[in-house]
Design an enzyme around this catalytic site. Sequence first.
Site, PDB file in Angstrom:
ATOM      1  N   HIS A   6       0.831  -1.216   0.000  1.00  0.00           N
ATOM      2  CA  HIS A   6       0.000   0.000   0.000  1.00  0.00           C
ATOM      3  C   HIS A   6       0.861   1.259   0.000  1.00  0.00           C
ATOM      4  O   HIS A   6       0.385   2.332  -0.388  1.00  0.00           O
ATOM      5  CB  HIS A   6      -1.007  -0.020   1.165  1.00  0.00           C
ATOM      6  CG  HIS A   6      -0.460   0.260   2.524  1.00  0.00           C
ATOM      7  ND1 HIS A   6      -0.125  -0.738   3.420  1.00  0.00           N
ATOM      8  CD2 HIS A   6      -0.203   1.424   3.166  1.00  0.00           C
ATOM      9  CE1 HIS A   6       0.301  -0.194   4.543  1.00  0.00           C
ATOM     10  NE2 HIS A   6       0.267   1.121   4.421  1.00  0.00           N
ATOM     11  N   ASP A  14       1.247  -7.729   2.202  1.00  0.00           N
ATOM     12  CA  ASP A  14       1.400  -6.284   1.989  1.00  0.00           C
ATOM     13  C   ASP A  14       2.876  -5.924   1.822  1.00  0.00           C
ATOM     14  O   ASP A  14       3.510  -5.376   2.716  1.00  0.00           O
ATOM     15  CB  ASP A  14       0.781  -5.525   3.165  1.00  0.00           C
ATOM     16  CG  ASP A  14       0.490  -4.074   2.840  1.00  0.00           C
ATOM     17  OD1 ASP A  14       0.981  -3.597   1.805  1.00  0.00           O
ATOM     18  OD2 ASP A  14      -0.226  -3.421   3.618  1.00  0.00           O
ATOM     19  N   SER A  54       4.001   2.014   8.522  1.00  0.00           N
ATOM     20  CA  SER A  54       3.769   1.092   7.418  1.00  0.00           C
ATOM     21  C   SER A  54       5.060   0.880   6.651  1.00  0.00           C
ATOM     22  O   SER A  54       5.729   1.836   6.254  1.00  0.00           O
ATOM     23  CB  SER A  54       2.703   1.651   6.475  1.00  0.00           C
ATOM     24  OG  SER A  54       1.442   1.666   7.083  1.00  0.00           O
TER      25      SER A  54
END
Length: 712
Positions: free
Chosen positions: A82, A219, A645
Amino acid sequence: MFKKLVVPAALLAFSAQVQADEGQWQPYQLPQLKAELKKVGITIPAEKLADLSKHPMSAIVSTGGCSASFVSPEGLIVTNHHCAYDAIQRNSSAKKNYITDGFLAKTRAEELPAGASTRVYITDKVENVTKEVTAGLNDKMSGRERRDLIQSRIKKIIADCEQDKAYRCSVPSFHRGLEYYRIRQMMIRDVRLVYAPADMIGNYGGDIDNFEWPRHTGDFSFLRAYVGKDGRPADPSPENVPYKSKDFLVVSAEGLKNGDPILLAGYPGRTSRYKLPSEIRFARDTDYPLRAAEMLADIATIEAATKGNADDEVRYASVVKGINNRLKKTQGLIDGFARKDIAAIKDAQDAEFRNWLIGSSKNSAESKALLAKLDAVIAEDMALSQEELAYAVATNSDLFSSARSLYRLALEKEKPNAQREGGYQERDLAFIKGRLTRLEQSFLTKVDRARLTAGLTRYAKLAVHPAGLDALLPTAEAAAALYDKTQLTDTAKRLAWMEKDKAAFLQSDDAFIQLAVKLHDVGMSLENRRKEVDGNLDFIIPQYMQAVINWKKSQGKPVYPDANSTLRVTFGNVGSYSPRDGVTKGPFTTVEGIVEKHTGKDPFIAPAPLLQAIKEKRYGVFKDNVLGTVPVDFLSSADTTGGNSGSAVMNKRGELVGLNFDSTYESITKDWYFDPAITKAIHVDIRYMLWIMKEVDHADNVLKEMTIKYPK
């Protein structure tokens, strides 16, 4: 009446009796945590972790919003899927959809540009500049004067640091203005997409599974940093070569088990753990509900405007994904506040603190005055933020935002560079150009028109409006007509305005340029009021934070600054958690769970090659001996937030074992209050990443480039 107090870094030491899981520590603080690191099981010397020039910290980088790390000496970077989504989306179309199909460059020549605004930042130097920023600040100054002086000093400190154009420097505040550090980062501006799995892997479960556990999401993605042949950052060019990363993380496929220690390093965005109870109630009862409603409405508007057109949906995929992520986090905060009365917890802590401060002070009257001033300035801050939100709702248009930035640039260019507002100096021009260019891949007139007209309609229903704005705004019908009278939709013409002066804007007949000029004074009024409030906060909050630090130290509690997008380290252990009574969730998920979730309907569509590999149990060296299969994701007690992240999750030796990508839904309120009973971070297991690369996507060239330690 109030004396500005500056606390040297040494004063931020604290008792070793801290909770291992809590804390987003500045690297220099880690030697003070030797006992805790040892207790958790980390074997890397704390002094080494504190040294940004040494492995592993020298391999940790930022992408300007996400975290990442080098995993080869050839500038290969691993981060979340992402986090690379913009790069994937900008290279995609309905016919060549890398979001759906994934992307793999088998050779360097096939690697794709990540985008005009994509950067890689490598932190190499951090210096305490508190005295240079805060010297001479006093209560005789207005908030605006104080703010302007602070910003002027910061700009000079940055300018001195950026004499070498290879570096980008910043001076963020820590402990809400108590300390300032100058941070020097090498800024690499040629970044390319190397490999990204299909969305059915990288975003498996979509928004339904976002912030949920169990997760089965791969991810991860790979980028590469490029520089000029002299090894220095350069503009994107076919002549550039891969950056020779001084250090990189060794990948360990040996895996983890329940209870194992982990170390996590990255660039967490923002936390609010030292906010007052009144600020929590404002967020809970007013600000977050308004913002959640706005995001819901904006998503609905975009989806309605792009529905039925695959190219349009791809063009706005990254925009919608970003809003959805913020929305779910905001809703999680609202739900978390409802589930646990954090404001009441803070009330008790705040009352205890205030009693301690007044009771331990040599001048109780001065302490009471400090607290009264603090409460008053916080109230002003919250009131102004409502007007700022309303202005944003009324002007919800990428085209208006572009016009406004361009007009402001023309005005700022009339000043000497050192006196310009931050964001409009010579050092910022490339970023402005990048934002204006980026609209090529994420803008459609019909969608922007729908967002602006819908925003104006919603704005009319808001209880708070900025003074003077209503009379200047177009009606929704008139706003729709603006798009027929502008040339800003053309990239070349949009960029050309960067070179024009104030007179050209005042004489223009472009509808959006005219609107930007018309609304400028109201926008500046809000900005100047914000400077006044922030200047007052800059003076009163540091005094409050010093007192809080002293109070916490007296209790042997952790004293770390709120996250502010700077390099931080946290640590903890792999472990299960209990989100509610009678429910316990284990720390690992496996590939069999992907099959269980697979419905054939979005977002639970697993690729056929992945399902086949699971069916045939082609697990090889990536099979966990305890689980009997390949682990996908795992939980730990690490203290993380947005911006983490892509953060490297390392084992006790500093080897890469996973990537951070999310938190459990119950953990979202940790931005305001860390509750060790329910706080868990979610990481993708390196073994799943490597297995996908080998068995599903056949990314053999990427695997070969990394240094991987396999189980014996």
